[in-house]
Enzyme design. Structure first.
Site, short mmCIF file in Angstrom:
data_model
loop_
_atom_site.label_atom_id
_atom_site.label_comp_id
_atom_site.label_asym_id
_atom_site.label_seq_id
_atom_site.Cartn_x
_atom_site.Cartn_y
_atom_site.Cartn_z
N ASP A 125 -9.09 3.31 -1.66
CA ASP A 125 -9.58 3.82 -1.27
C ASP A 125 -11.09 4.36 -1.13
O ASP A 125 -11.19 5.47 -1.71
CB ASP A 125 -9.34 4.55 0.62
CG ASP A 125 -7.96 4.10 0.83
OD1 ASP A 125 -7.55 2.79 0.84
OD2 ASP A 125 -7.13 5.18 1.67
N GLU A 184 2.36 4.92 -4.28
CA GLU A 184 2.21 5.63 -5.02
C GLU A 184 3.78 6.77 -5.93
O GLU A 184 3.79 7.50 -6.55
CB GLU A 184 1.59 7.04 -5.29
CG GLU A 184 -0.22 5.61 -5.78
CD GLU A 184 -0.35 5.10 -3.38
OE1 GLU A 184 -0.84 4.61 -4.30
OE2 GLU A 184 0.62 5.73 -2.77
N ASP A 216 0.57 -1.24 0.16
CA ASP A 216 0.03 -0.39 -0.32
C ASP A 216 1.10 1.40 0.13
O ASP A 216 1.79 0.70 0.21
CB ASP A 216 -0.90 0.22 1.07
CG ASP A 216 -2.18 0.88 1.15
OD1 ASP A 216 -2.56 1.39 0.52
OD2 ASP A 216 -2.61 1.19 2.58
#
Length: 867
Positions: A530, A429, A426
């Site tokens: 999310d 990015e 997670d």
């Protein structure tokens, strides 16, 4: 025919000569010119010379243009600076092996002044891509400067059907008057629709409204970009790198994706168990609480395949640690041992940021010793400092030769404490809680003519590039600016994680990543991020899932019941039904949200979850076979309706229904309070999945009953689906509900949906569900099922053909029953030459045959004798 071919070639030559001699454009930015294009052994090449400067200065005076015929359906265009090595995406992404074809499905034409090229489909004359600047100057010519590249194509069909250009929360068919930003960024799927999200996928598929033909374009570039769609054109606006374009001529939507997969790689074959039902939440505060959730699944008889933990398990949110109190190592081990004893699995989250606060934190010590960390850049050779859950952190550099070794070392040490079965990566990015460098975040733009990577001359999306991430001036290996490599970070972390996990477990890896890039699906999976607990977000999960399948990432799903906010019984029940048709099926919830495990909402939702999960488990042989086909050929596992009905304009924008393979159409309720659903049925034969009732009206929308305990699923005529029904499985005393370990041993049932000619076909792929070498060692079986009939015959036949029979478990598996939708009245059933009596007509058109005991390692024939 020969005369027509000759005339066509002469016409092309005339067109080439005409367009090649056009005079220079009077437009403001005409781009480049060439004195001529040279034919090569497998394409064309040219030298391009700047006509006039573009809007941002620093234009490259001379460029190389190279067009390569890669295959009969794929060609590639590279436009590069011959005097300077510019940033290019690492070669690991491009898997294409060109073949220098003898003939092609496309023909290329050029204009010289200003320079442009056009690709035309030979068979139909359709123009697929045309960069020739129009006389009305509605778009610019080629612009190629140090920090800005622009290239446009015109559409011959106004407001065309365009799909792709992700990742974002959006409808499936893109708007024709919108600018789409591509740049990996941590902004959840519940954010503003159409903004750029976690991954960058510069690929689009175009579907002709008039012909039903499709083509695709992939720009292999990792820099931030905008793609501007207008009713008659598409424009790339890219802030670096090169133009490296792949063109796919299709002509079907499916063949476009198959051709794209030749470049980015076909699908990673998942572990069988990963297709089961997963449960997670951020907010299971201890191993005891986690274990109680697992126990509750058993208590309510809800099948659970895999339990997850979010960052709660960590010591102060540091990677590769466990909370010494709430997740004590001994308790942790006992818990995972109990999961494994019950044939269940365990996955935990890992973020890329390595805490730099505690001087004795071993992972940070190892990172510094490896040298494989992202540097602050400029005159500073120190590690870049970011901030995420543990506070200040440094980030591993997965472009560095030592990056994978460092990462593997951490997982190997952690595995001694936590015997995980998969990994959830997670925040990759990269997400950063302080914009840029946490110790230097004033970020006043540098005045021209200085180049500021955070504020390039053109800013895609209009937001400084360091927003919510690290400084674009940061450096990765070989002095690579993060400005160039940023959107690759999650992809490179996933590659390193795959190598680490497979080296530890010795089986196929199960890795779920938030950030993605082209090629991701060949190595690991994705969840849509999310979202929010709303019906709108549940709807958006469908186009999101379909887009990812077009991007070559079929192992995908959304957080069932919603991540942010509080769910409710109706929403969670509906989402459980839908989510059990996602390839990746996981219920996940946020730290502050109310609990949303099925039993929280009462017995009705418990019953819905049991039915839905058993439905997914029953279909796993079908899903697993679809993944095999995707692994071999690149086919999507789930797909939009227009993939199978590209000539039906009613399907072009449908994104509230979808197909699983070519066989099942899912039409979920996506509106609060609704007890019906308005579903479109393409002009074909459709049966209600489960009872075989024939849909009477097709080529139109129908209003279907859909009480809370029903999701409408229909099966397309001409298909055979292999299933292993689980509904009759009885949980043993002191046992747990069924898992994939058990379900894959159960008797098979073939669901056959006949077409108008009483024919159908399907396949079944079998292996051990986890071996890395399944294909390399040929340890698998593949079986073809066909129903054949002739118009004058009073018999139709089901036949099996064993195309491969090297999985040693095939001999223990057998078909016990068959359900046939659309069958005429049958007077006798003959199995391998022997009449049987164990058949009956369930309805006027549905036939059930039982007690067959047909082993799958031997061919068989079942004859159905009609009255």
């Amino acid at each position: 025919m020969k005369l027509l071919s000759t005339l066509f070639i002469l016409l092309v030559i005339v067109l080439f000569c005409v367009v090649g001699s056009l005079s220079a454009s009077s437009c403001k930015y005409p781009g480049y010119s060439t004195q001529g294009v040279t034919k090569t052994n497998n394409g064309y090449e040219a030298t391009l010379n700047l006509i006039s400067a573009g809007p941002y200065g620093n234009d490259i005076e001379q460029l190389n243009f190279q067009l390569t015929f890669e295959t009969s359906q794929i060609f590639r265009v590279r436009i590069t600076d011959p005097n300077n090595q510019r940033w290019e995406v690492p070669p690991t992404v491009n898997q294409l092996v060109g073949e220098n074809p003898d003939s092609t499905d496309y023909i290329i034409e050029f204009t010289n002044n200003p320079f442009g090229f056009a690709a035309t489909r030979i068979s139909t004359g359709e123009v697929l891509f045309n960069t020739t600047q129009p006389s009305d100057c509605s778009f610019n010519g080629l612009i190629y400067s140090n920090y800005y590249l622009e290239l446009s194509t015109s559409f011959t069909e106004s407001n065309p059907n365009i799909y792709g250009l992700g990742e974002r929360t959006s409808q499936l068919r893109l708007f024709n008057n919108f600018t789409y930003t591509l740049f990996a960024k941590d902004q959840g799927t519940a954010s503003i629709p159409n903004i750029n999200l976690y991954g960058s996928h510069p690929f689009y598929l175009q579907l002709s409204s008039s012909s039903g033909n499709a083509n695709g374009v992939f720009l292999l570039n990792s820099n931030a970009m905008d793609v501007q769609l207008q009713p008659n054109s598409l424009t790339y606006k890219v802030v670096g790198g090169i133009f490296d374009l792949f063109f796919f001529t299709g002509p079907t939507p499916l063949s476009v994706i198959q051709q794209y997969s030749q470049v980015i790689g076909t699908t990673h074959m998942p572990s069988y168990w990963s297709l089961g039902y997963h449960n997670c939440r951020w907010g299971y505060h201890s191993i005891a609480e986690t274990a109680q959730v697992v126990a509750n699944y058993s208590k309510y008889n809800i099948p659970l395949e895999t339990m997850w933990n979010d960052i709660d398990y960590m010591d102060s949110f540091r990677d590769f640690t466990t909370d010494p109190v709430n997740f004590a190592a001994s308790d942790y081990k006992t818990f995972i041992d109990s999961l494994h004893a019950n044939n269940q699995h365990y996955i935990m989250i890992v973020d890329p940021g390595i805490s730099n606060i505690e001087p004795i934190y071993q992972s940070h010590i190892d990172l510094m010793e490896s040298g494989a960390y992202i540097k602050a850049g400029g005159t500073d050779d120190e590690p870049l400092v970011g901030s995420v859950w543990p506070g200040y952190v440094n980030f591993p550099d997965f472009l560095h030769p030592n990056g994978t070794e460092f990462w593997t070392q951490q997982f190997q040490r952690f595995y001694k404490t936590v015997q995980f079965d998969g990994v959830w990566i997670d925040m990759n990015e990269i997400s950063n809680f302080c914009d840029g460098n946490c110790f230097n975040n004033t970020h006043v733009p540098m005045p021209p003519p200085q180049f500021d990577p955070n504020y390039p001359p053109y800013i895609p999306g209009g937001v400084p590039l360091y927003s919510k991430t690290i400084n674009m001036t940061s450096l990765q290996y070989n002095n690579t600016l993060v400005y160039n490599s940023h959107s690759l970070y999650g992809y490179t972390e996933g590659l390193a994680t795959q190598l680490a996990v497979q080296s530890i477990l010795g089986t196929r890896s199960t890795i779920i990543s938030r950030s993605t890039f082209p090629g991701t699906g060949a190595h690991f999976a994705h969840w849509l991020g999310d979202n929010k607990s709303t019906f709108t977000d549940m709807y958006y999960s469908i186009p999101g899932m379909l887009a990812m399948n077009m991007f070559g990432i079929p192992m995908v799903g959304a957080d069932i019941c919603g991540f942010n906010g509080d769910s409710n019984a109706e929403l969670c029940g509906r989402w459980l039904q839908l989510g059990c048709f996602y390839p990746f099926t996981r219920n996940h919830n946020t730290f502050l949200g109310a609990p949303q495990e099925p039993w929280v909402f009462g017995q009705e939702v418990v019953d819905i979850s049991i039915k839905a999960i058993n439905g997914k488990l029953t279909l796993l042989p079908f899903y697993y076979t679809l993944f095999h086909i995707s692994h071999v050929s690149g086919d999507p596992v789930v797909r939009p309706l227009f993939f199978e009905y590209p000539s039906d304009p009613n399907t072009f924008a449908i994104d509230q229904q979808f197909l699983v393979g070519t066989s099942l159409m899912v039409s979920p309720v996506l509106t609060q309070g609704a007890t019906t659903v308005n579903a479109y049925f393409p002009n074909d034969i459709w049966y209600e999945y489960g009872n075989g009732s024939l849909v009477q009206s097709v080529g139109t929308h129908q209003t279907l009953d859909a009480p809370l305990n029903v999701i409408n699923v229909h099966m397309r005529g001409g298909n055979i689906i292999p299933t292993q029904p689980t509904s009759s499985y009885v949980t043993p005393v002191d046992g747990i509900p069924i898992t994939t370990k058990i379900s894959r041993t159960l008797p098979f049932e073939l669901i056959i949906a006949l077409d108008s000619s009483l024919q159908a076909t399907g396949q079944l792929f079998l292996d051990d569900g986890e071996s890395i070498q399944t294909y390399a060692d040929n340890n698998n079986s593949f079986i073809q099922f066909d129903v054949v009939s002739s118009p004058s015959s009073s018999v139709y036949k089901l036949q099996s053909t064993i195309l491969n029979n090297n999985y040693n478990g095939t001999a223990t598996l057998f078909i016990n029953s068959i359900q046939i939708y659309g069958s005429p009245s049958v007077q006798q059933v003959i199995v391998n030459g022997n009449p049987i009596n164990s058949f009956n007509a369930v309805t006027d058109s549905t036939l059930s045959v039982s007690n067959l005991q047909l082993t799958l390692d031997e061919t068989f024939e079942v004859d159905f004798v009609l009255y």
